[in-house]
Structure formats: structure tokens, C-alpha cells
Design an enzyme around this catalytic site. Sequence first.
Site, short mmCIF file in Angstrom:
data_model
loop_
_atom_site.label_atom_id
_atom_site.label_comp_id
_atom_site.label_asym_id
_atom_site.label_seq_id
_atom_site.Cartn_x
_atom_site.Cartn_y
_atom_site.Cartn_z
CG ASP A 42 -1.99 -1.11 1.17
OD1 ASP A 42 -1.93 -1.94 0.25
OD2 ASP A 42 -2.84 -1.16 2.07
CG ASP A 80 -6.58 -0.12 1.34
OD1 ASP A 80 -6.85 -1.30 1.62
OD2 ASP A 80 -6.99 0.85 2.02
CG HIS A 82 -11.27 0.78 0.38
ND1 HIS A 82 -11.27 -0.54 0.79
CD2 HIS A 82 -10.39 1.42 1.19
CE1 HIS A 82 -10.42 -0.68 1.80
NE2 HIS A 82 -9.87 0.49 2.05
CG HIS A 86 -14.85 -0.01 1.69
ND1 HIS A 86 -14.19 -0.24 2.88
CD2 HIS A 86 -14.90 -1.21 1.06
CE1 HIS A 86 -13.86 -1.52 2.95
NE2 HIS A 86 -14.27 -2.13 1.86
CG HIS A 115 -8.58 5.03 2.84
ND1 HIS A 115 -9.55 4.82 3.78
CD2 HIS A 115 -8.00 3.82 2.63
CE1 HIS A 115 -9.57 3.55 4.14
NE2 HIS A 115 -8.63 2.91 3.45
CE LYS A 140 -3.99 -4.39 1.23
NZ LYS A 140 -4.73 -3.35 1.95
CB CYS A 185 -2.12 -2.86 5.13
SG CYS A 185 -3.85 -2.28 4.99
C1 VGL Z 1 -4.63 0.77 5.74
C2 VGL Z 1 -6.15 1.72 7.14
C3 VGL Z 1 -7.15 1.57 6.20
C4 VGL Z 1 -3.21 0.35 5.51
C5 VGL Z 1 -5.60 0.61 4.78
O1 VGL Z 1 -2.77 0.28 4.35
O2 VGL Z 1 -2.53 0.06 6.52
N1 VGL Z 1 -4.92 1.31 6.92
N2 VGL Z 1 -6.86 1.01 5.02
ZN ZN Z 2 -8.32 0.87 3.52
#
Ligand code: VGL
Ligand code: ZN
Length: 240
Positions: A42, A80, A82, A86, A115, A140, A185
Site C-alpha cells: 500500500d 488498497d 475500495h 466502503h 481513502h 484488496k 496492512c
Molecule cells: C490501511 C487503514 C485503512 C493500511 C488501509 O494500508 O494500513 N490502513 N486502510
Molecule cells: Zn483501507
Amino acid sequence: MLNRRQILAAMGTTALVALAPSALFAAAAIKPDDSSALLVIDVQNCFLPGGSLAVKEGEQVVPVINKMAKAFSNVVMTQDWHTPGHISFASVHSGKKPFETIDLPYGRQVLWPDHCVQGTEGASLSKDLSIRQAELIIRKGFHKDVDSYSAFLEADGKTTTGLAAYLKSRKIKRVFVAGLATDFCVAWTALDARKAGFEVYVVEDACRGIDTQGSLAKAWADMAKAGVKRIQSSDIALSA
Ligand code: VGL
Ligand code: ZN
């Protein structure tokens, strides 16, 4: 007669000589091989400065990851990814603010600012990443009603992304995890990698955390308990 300064200098030399051999051997002792893969988690605009869920010092992982990646013939990156609206977004739960939690059918969920919405600039990988050999980008968190911090399993604990099967069919045995965020993550990916039977290393200086409500300390404790190895990028031999 030796003066005080000369005695101290001599002691310093002795101490250095005594330390040097182990220090030399400890440096860069880990050499990724063909059964090793680097998982870059990510490193997306939303998590970088100016992003909607910016991770403190998040941009600092990029040069560390670029350098480390040279030692790997196998690199997988994640995004990430979404849907709009979401379930992990605070904005869809009336009266809730980012970083509060709610209980969902699959467990407790931290709520986030919107996000990494599919196809947006915020969801793009950082343009400063430079890892040409990366062979797979896994997305994901694309099911509207389930989050997925982990690159292996969604937050329901059973829906797979296919990553474990991919890595196993490519005969990967060891994974090195880097990226954002350490306590979400990265940690969930590392824990699921252990559950899937991989040897797992998290490269601390190639990650940064969000750290909400003690999440960073808890993540490191959970990872240690699960047998995840905590290393620094300097522990990895750069010559591939
Ligand atoms: C993440 C919060 C929400 C991450 C992703 O990449 O750690 N954290 N979505
Ligand atoms: Zn996320």
C-alpha cells in the site's frame, strides 16, 4: 606515563576490536534467494503526505524500499482498492468520526477517512516507487461490505485474495514485508503470511505506522508472538 586521554583512547580501541567481528558478521546477513519475495504494501498516494489518510513520515519508506528491492527477484505490490462508500469509511456511518470503531458482523472495525477509492489518484501507487521487476499487483478491500487490511485474507477471516496460492505455486517460502501502515496492512499481512506457513520478516525501517489507540505496540507484540522476524533494511544483503 599515559595520560587520561591516552588511556581512554586505548580502551576505546580495545572495545572496538572486541566488538568488530560480530558486528561485521551481523551486517547484511540475510540474502534473499529465488524462494524469497518482497511484499510492498500500500505505498499509495492516500497514505503519503497530502493524502486523505497520510501516515506520518510515510514518504520515507520509498527510498528504503527502492534500494532493498534490488536484492529481490520476486516482488509483489498491493493496493488498497475500495469502492465508493466502503464500509470502512466513517462517512457512511452516521454520527461516526474517523478513528472511532464500530462492531460489524466480522468483528471490530476502525473507521477511516475516505481513502484509496478505485481508480482515483489517491489509490495510485507512489510515482517515486521504482521497482521494475515487480511481477504482481494485488488489490484488496474491493468488497463494499468487508475491509481487507491483509494481502492474504479479507477481514471476515475467510475470503482469500489468492496471494497465498500464487506464492506457493511460485515456490516462495520466505516473505519480506514493507510499506504502509505497520500496524494495519503490514501487520495483518505478516500475521496471515505466518498462518499460511511462510517464514516472515518485517523490515521495520521500510514501514511507518498510523498508531491509533495503541495499535502500533499491539501490532509488534502480535507479530513477535506469531514468530514474525523484525529486521532492518541494513540486515539484507544488497547484491542479488
Ligand atoms: C490501511 C487503514 C485503512 C493500511 C488501509 O494500508 O494500513 N490502513 N486502510
Ligand atoms: Zn483501507
